[in-house]
Write a protein that holds these residues in place. Structure first.
Motif, PDB file in Angstrom:
ATOM      1  N   ASN A   1       1.490  -1.170  -0.467  1.00 34.55           N
ATOM      2  CA  ASN A   1       0.198  -0.393   0.430  1.00 34.55           C
ATOM      3  C   ASN A   1       0.544   1.037  -0.032  1.00 34.55           C
ATOM      4  N   THR A   2       2.614   0.958  -0.848  1.00 34.57           N
ATOM      5  CA  THR A   2       3.039   2.096  -0.363  1.00 34.57           C
ATOM      6  C   THR A   2       3.876   2.233  -1.739  1.00 34.57           C
TER       7      THR A   2
ATOM      8  N   TYR B   1       6.440   4.022   6.980  1.00 36.41           N
ATOM      9  CA  TYR B   1       5.243   3.464   5.618  1.00 36.41           C
ATOM     10  C   TYR B   1       5.696   2.424   5.833  1.00 36.41           C
TER      11      TYR B   1
ATOM     12  N   GLU C   1      -0.101   6.957  -0.200  1.00 32.34           N
ATOM     13  CA  GLU C   1      -0.536   5.845   1.155  1.00 32.34           C
ATOM     14  C   GLU C   1      -1.723   5.483   0.675  1.00 32.34           C
TER      15      GLU C   1
END
Length: 293
Positions: free
Chosen positions: A73-74, A289, A146
Motif C-alpha cells: 500500500n505504499t 510507512y 499511501e
C-alpha cells in the motif's frame, strides 16, 4: 524529472471499454531502451488539479512522474512531484504499461477529470518529506502515496505486482565504488525522450509508456548516486517524467531499488542524478510507512 507540467457514473464494463481503446505511445529516452511490461511494481503518478482558480471544478488530470510500489500500500516517488500543486490536488497511481494511451482513451470518451482519474488509476494520500526541499548535500526529495486497505486491494486486483526490494542501511557504501561499477544498473520509467532539435528549438517527445534501459555507475555521494546514460557505451537513461522512478542495481542476482531519479542534464543525454534510499535520511522518512530491511 517531473514533466513540465472513483468513477460512479461508469460501470465496470464501460471502464474496460474505454481502456481497451488505448493506443500505444512512445516514452523515456529512445536510444537503448526497451519496453518493461514485467516491471509491474513501477507505476505513474497521476494528478488531478485545478488550474483556473476554482478548486470546486478541478479541470486537469494527467500523469506527471514515475514511482514504485515498495509494499502492498505504499508508492514511492519524488518530493518535487507531490509539491507546488494548487490547493485540493488529488493523487492517483496507475501501474499500467501504457498510461498515456489509457488517459487518451478516457479523455476521448468525454469523461470528466474525476472520471478520467478513477478510470485509469487508484487514488491515495500523498506524504512528502517534511524536510523537502533540503540542500545540495541532502535534498530530502522523497515522497510516498499511501493507500487504504480498500484502495490497496483495488490496486492489486487491477495490476498484480510484487513490491520492489529496498536496500539495507548503507548497502551502497558497503558495495563500494568498485562493486557498484561492476554491477548492472537499470532505470525504469514513463518519461519523455531525449531532446530533439527542431525549428522551434529543443523538444522532448513521447512519454507515458513504461520502458527500461541499462545505465552505468558514475559516482557515489553522501545522498546521491550518479549514473551514466551515454548512448555510445550502450546505455540509455532517464528524462522528464521519470522523476521518482526506480534505479535498480542487481546484487547477488536480485534487483534492489537503490535510488530514485531526481534530475540530470537538460537534454537527457549524459547523467541521471538519483536519490539514494540506503541513507539515514531516506530511511528515516520511509520508516513511518514501510518495514525496512
Amino acid at each position: 524529472m517531473r514533466r513540465p507540467a472513483l468513477l460512479a457514473a461508469l460501470t465496470g464494463t464501460a471502464v474496460a471499454a474505454v481502456l481497451a481503446a488505448a493506443a500505444p505511445a512512445s516514452a523515456i529516452n529512445s536510444y537503448n531502451a526497451r519496453p518493461a511490461p514485467e516491471r509491474t511494481e513501477v507505476g505513474a503518478l497521476i494528478v488531478q488539479w485545478d488550474k483556473d482558480g476554482n478548486p470546486a471544478t478541478p479541470d486537469d488530470v494527467d500523469w506527471h512522474c514515475t514511482g514504485t510500489m515498495i509494499d502492498r500500500n505504499t508508492f514511492l516517488t519524488a518530493g518535487h512531484c507531490t509539491t507546488d500543486w494548487s490547493p485540493g490536488a488529488r493523487f492517483y497511481v496507475s501501474l499500467a504499461q501504457d498510461v498515456q494511451g489509457e488517459l487518451d482513451a478516457a479523455h476521448a470518451a468525454g469523461l470528466s477529470p474525476e472520471q478520467v482519474a478513477a478510470a485509469v488509476a487508484v487514488e491515495g494520500i500523498e506524504h512528502t518529506s517534511p524536510d523537502y526541499p533540503g540542500n545540495s548535500a541532502d535534498a530530502h526529495d522523497i515522497a510516498v502515496v499511501e493507500f487504504s486497505d480498500t484502495q490497496a486491494a483495488a490496486l492489486a486486483k487491477r495490476w498484480p505486482f510484487t513490491p520492489a526490494t529496498l536496500p539495507t542501511a548503507g548497502q551502497l557504501d558497503a558495495l563500494g565504488s568498485r562493486g557498484l561499477d561492476a554491477a548492472t544498473w537499470q532505470v525504469t520509467g514513463y518519461g519523455t525522450e531525449e531532446a530533439a532539435r527542431g525549428p522551434g528549438g529543443q523538444t522532448h517527445p513521447g512519454g507515458g509508456v513504461r520502458l527500461k534501459a541499462e545505465v552505468g555507475f558514475n559516482a557515489l555521494n553522501k545522498t546521491w548516486v550518479r549514473l551514466a546514460m551515454n548512448e555510445s557505451r550502450g546505455y540509455g537513461g532517464a528524462c522528464y517524467g521519470d522523476s521518482g522512478g526506480p534505479n535498480f542495481v542487481t546484487v547477488d542476482g536480485a534487483l534492489v531499488l537503490a535510488a530514485t531519479t531526481i534530475t540530470g542534464d537538460g537534454p537527457c543525454y549524459a547523467t541521471n542524478v538519483s536519490y539514494r534510499l540506503d541513507t539515514p535520511s531516506a530511511r528515516g522518512f520511509l520508516d513511518a510507512y514501510v518495514d525496512l530491511p
